[in-house]
Motif scaffolding. Structure first.
Motif, PDB file in Angstrom:
ATOM      1  N   GLY A  50       0.799  -1.206   0.000  1.00 54.69           N
ATOM      2  CA  GLY A  50       0.000   0.000   0.000  1.00 54.69           C
ATOM      3  C   GLY A  50       0.838   1.266   0.000  1.00 54.69           C
ATOM      4  N   GLY A  51       2.165   1.129   0.075  1.00 56.80           N
ATOM      5  CA  GLY A  51       3.049   2.289   0.077  1.00 56.80           C
ATOM      6  C   GLY A  51       3.246   2.822  -1.328  1.00 56.80           C
ATOM      7  N   GLU A  52       3.959   3.915  -1.407  1.00 55.75           N
ATOM      8  CA  GLU A  52       4.240   4.515  -2.699  1.00 55.75           C
ATOM      9  C   GLU A  52       5.628   4.116  -3.170  1.00 55.75           C
ATOM     10  N   SER A  53       5.796   4.061  -4.481  1.00 58.35           N
ATOM     11  CA  SER A  53       7.124   3.772  -5.016  1.00 58.35           C
ATOM     12  C   SER A  53       7.995   5.022  -4.890  1.00 58.35           C
ATOM     13  N   VAL A  54       9.285   4.828  -5.092  1.00 57.82           N
ATOM     14  CA  VAL A  54      10.258   5.891  -4.915  1.00 57.82           C
ATOM     15  C   VAL A  54      10.701   6.414  -6.281  1.00 57.82           C
ATOM     16  N   ASP A  55      11.230   7.610  -6.312  1.00 58.86           N
ATOM     17  CA  ASP A  55      11.818   8.157  -7.535  1.00 58.86           C
ATOM     18  C   ASP A  55      13.266   7.685  -7.586  1.00 58.86           C
ATOM     19  N   VAL A  56      13.532   6.634  -8.352  1.00 59.29           N
ATOM     20  CA  VAL A  56      14.861   6.024  -8.391  1.00 59.29           C
ATOM     21  C   VAL A  56      15.894   6.986  -8.962  1.00 59.29           C
ATOM     22  N   ARG A  57      15.487   7.824  -9.885  1.00 64.25           N
ATOM     23  CA  ARG A  57      16.424   8.804 -10.450  1.00 64.25           C
ATOM     24  C   ARG A  57      16.913   9.753  -9.358  1.00 64.25           C
ATOM     25  N   GLU A  58      16.013  10.142  -8.467  1.00 63.52           N
ATOM     26  CA  GLU A  58      16.386  11.017  -7.364  1.00 63.52           C
ATOM     27  C   GLU A  58      17.361  10.316  -6.402  1.00 63.52           C
ATOM     28  N   LEU A  59      17.106   9.042  -6.096  1.00 66.32           N
ATOM     29  CA  LEU A  59      18.029   8.272  -5.254  1.00 66.32           C
ATOM     30  C   LEU A  59      19.416   8.225  -5.883  1.00 66.32           C
ATOM     31  N   ASN A  60      19.464   7.906  -7.182  1.00 65.36           N
ATOM     32  CA  ASN A  60      20.750   7.793  -7.866  1.00 65.36           C
ATOM     33  C   ASN A  60      21.470   9.133  -7.929  1.00 65.36           C
ATOM     34  N   GLN A  61      20.745  10.210  -8.155  1.00 66.28           N
ATOM     35  CA  GLN A  61      21.376  11.527  -8.221  1.00 66.28           C
ATOM     36  C   GLN A  61      21.956  11.929  -6.867  1.00 66.28           C
ATOM     37  N   GLU A  62      21.261  11.572  -5.791  1.00 67.11           N
ATOM     38  CA  GLU A  62      21.788  11.853  -4.452  1.00 67.11           C
ATOM     39  C   GLU A  62      23.078  11.058  -4.225  1.00 67.11           C
ATOM     40  N   PHE A  63      23.079   9.802  -4.647  1.00 67.55           N
ATOM     41  CA  PHE A  63      24.258   8.946  -4.516  1.00 67.55           C
ATOM     42  C   PHE A  63      25.419   9.495  -5.353  1.00 67.55           C
ATOM     43  N   ILE A  64      25.156   9.850  -6.601  1.00 68.68           N
ATOM     44  CA  ILE A  64      26.191  10.356  -7.509  1.00 68.68           C
ATOM     45  C   ILE A  64      26.711  11.714  -7.032  1.00 68.68           C
ATOM     46  N   SER A  65      25.831  12.565  -6.546  1.00 69.55           N
ATOM     47  CA  SER A  65      26.267  13.862  -6.021  1.00 69.55           C
ATOM     48  C   SER A  65      27.208  13.684  -4.833  1.00 69.55           C
ATOM     49  N   ALA A  66      26.876  12.750  -3.944  1.00 71.34           N
ATOM     50  CA  ALA A  66      27.758  12.476  -2.806  1.00 71.34           C
ATOM     51  C   ALA A  66      29.090  11.907  -3.300  1.00 71.34           C
ATOM     52  N   TRP A  67      29.038  11.023  -4.306  1.00 77.98           N
ATOM     53  CA  TRP A  67      30.276  10.454  -4.851  1.00 77.98           C
ATOM     54  C   TRP A  67      31.151  11.559  -5.446  1.00 77.98           C
ATOM     55  N   ASN A  68      30.554  12.414  -6.281  1.00 77.06           N
ATOM     56  CA  ASN A  68      31.321  13.489  -6.921  1.00 77.06           C
ATOM     57  C   ASN A  68      31.846  14.508  -5.917  1.00 77.06           C
ATOM     58  N   ALA A  69      31.166  14.664  -4.782  1.00 74.73           N
ATOM     59  CA  ALA A  69      31.626  15.563  -3.720  1.00 74.73           C
ATOM     60  C   ALA A  69      32.665  14.876  -2.828  1.00 74.73           C
ATOM     61  N   ARG A  70      32.959  13.614  -3.134  1.00 74.67           N
ATOM     62  CA  ARG A  70      33.915  12.789  -2.367  1.00 74.67           C
ATOM     63  C   ARG A  70      33.510  12.669  -0.904  1.00 74.67           C
ATOM     64  N   ASP A  71      32.202  12.563  -0.699  1.00 80.89           N
ATOM     65  CA  ASP A  71      31.640  12.405   0.638  1.00 80.89           C
ATOM     66  C   ASP A  71      31.424  10.907   0.884  1.00 80.89           C
ATOM     67  N   SER A  72      32.515  10.221   1.231  1.00 78.43           N
ATOM     68  CA  SER A  72      32.442   8.764   1.396  1.00 78.43           C
ATOM     69  C   SER A  72      31.480   8.373   2.516  1.00 78.43           C
ATOM     70  N   ASP A  73      31.402   9.167   3.577  1.00 81.08           N
ATOM     71  CA  ASP A  73      30.484   8.843   4.668  1.00 81.08           C
ATOM     72  C   ASP A  73      29.036   8.828   4.185  1.00 81.08           C
ATOM     73  N   LYS A  74      28.660   9.799   3.371  1.00 85.51           N
ATOM     74  CA  LYS A  74      27.295   9.861   2.822  1.00 85.51           C
ATOM     75  C   LYS A  74      27.034   8.671   1.896  1.00 85.51           C
ATOM     76  N   VAL A  75      27.994   8.372   1.005  1.00 82.71           N
ATOM     77  CA  VAL A  75      27.843   7.244   0.079  1.00 82.71           C
ATOM     78  C   VAL A  75      27.655   5.957   0.873  1.00 82.71           C
ATOM     79  N   ILE A  76      28.490   5.737   1.862  1.00 81.16           N
ATOM     80  CA  ILE A  76      28.427   4.507   2.657  1.00 81.16           C
ATOM     81  C   ILE A  76      27.126   4.433   3.451  1.00 81.16           C
ATOM     82  N   SER A  77      26.644   5.572   3.933  1.00 85.59           N
ATOM     83  CA  SER A  77      25.384   5.571   4.697  1.00 85.59           C
ATOM     84  C   SER A  77      24.191   5.198   3.828  1.00 85.59           C
TER      85      SER A  77
END
Length: 153
Positions: free
Chosen positions: A22-49
């Motif tokens: 009954g829940g809603e699906s997620v915007d996968v593009r938004e998840l990936n962009q958050e992950f890629i932005s953290a990667w490009n910012a070299r924020d390993s703690d965020k990526v790992i979290s």
């Protein structure tokens, strides 16, 4: 390429068998962009979290399993060697418990020593996210299939 096709088939099969809560699906593009932005910012703690405890990473013959191994051998060892990661999605799918995006990627490969040229890395990717018991979405599976790096002038 075969591995990606088999994986996509399995994902479609699993998604079609998944029960809706009954829940809603997620915007996968938004998840990936958050992950890629953290990667490009070299924020390993965020990526790992953003990774699940049972995350898996595959690239060619290399397979890393579990958050600790993936964090050490993929994130920490690779993050400082590349820059400007970009993805170009070709396929995606979501439901209330699982989401994936697949396509191609490009990345600048940084020189190992002064005087060496930068490289351009390209290939195929797939990122699979699962909804954790706490309701947060976590990266569960990452697969990269790269082409040989090309030197840039």
């Amino acid at each position: 390429m075969k591995n990606i096709l088999y994986t996509l088939f399995a994902l479609f099969f699993l998604a079609s068998c998944a029960k809706s809560d009954g829940g809603e699906s997620v915007d996968v593009r938004e998840l990936n962009q958050e992950f890629i932005s953290a990667w490009n910012a070299r924020d390993s703690d965020k990526v790992i979290s953003m990774m699940a405890e049972d995350v898996q990473f595959l690239q060619g013959e290399v397979i890393y399993r579990g958050k600790s191994e993936v964090s050490d051998k993929w994130v920490r060892e690779t993050m400082g060697t590349i820059a400007d990661l970009k993805t170009y999605p070709v396929s995606s799918g979501t439901d209330t418990q699982i989401a994936y995006e697949a396509g191609t990627f490009s990345v600048d490969v940084l020189p190992v020593s002064p005087g060496e040229p930068r490289g351009l890395g390209e290939g195929n990717f797939m990122l699979l996210w699962k909804k954790a018991s706490d309701g947060n979405w976590k990266l569960s599976y990452a697969q990269l299939e790269g082409h040989p790096v090309v030197a840039r002038n």
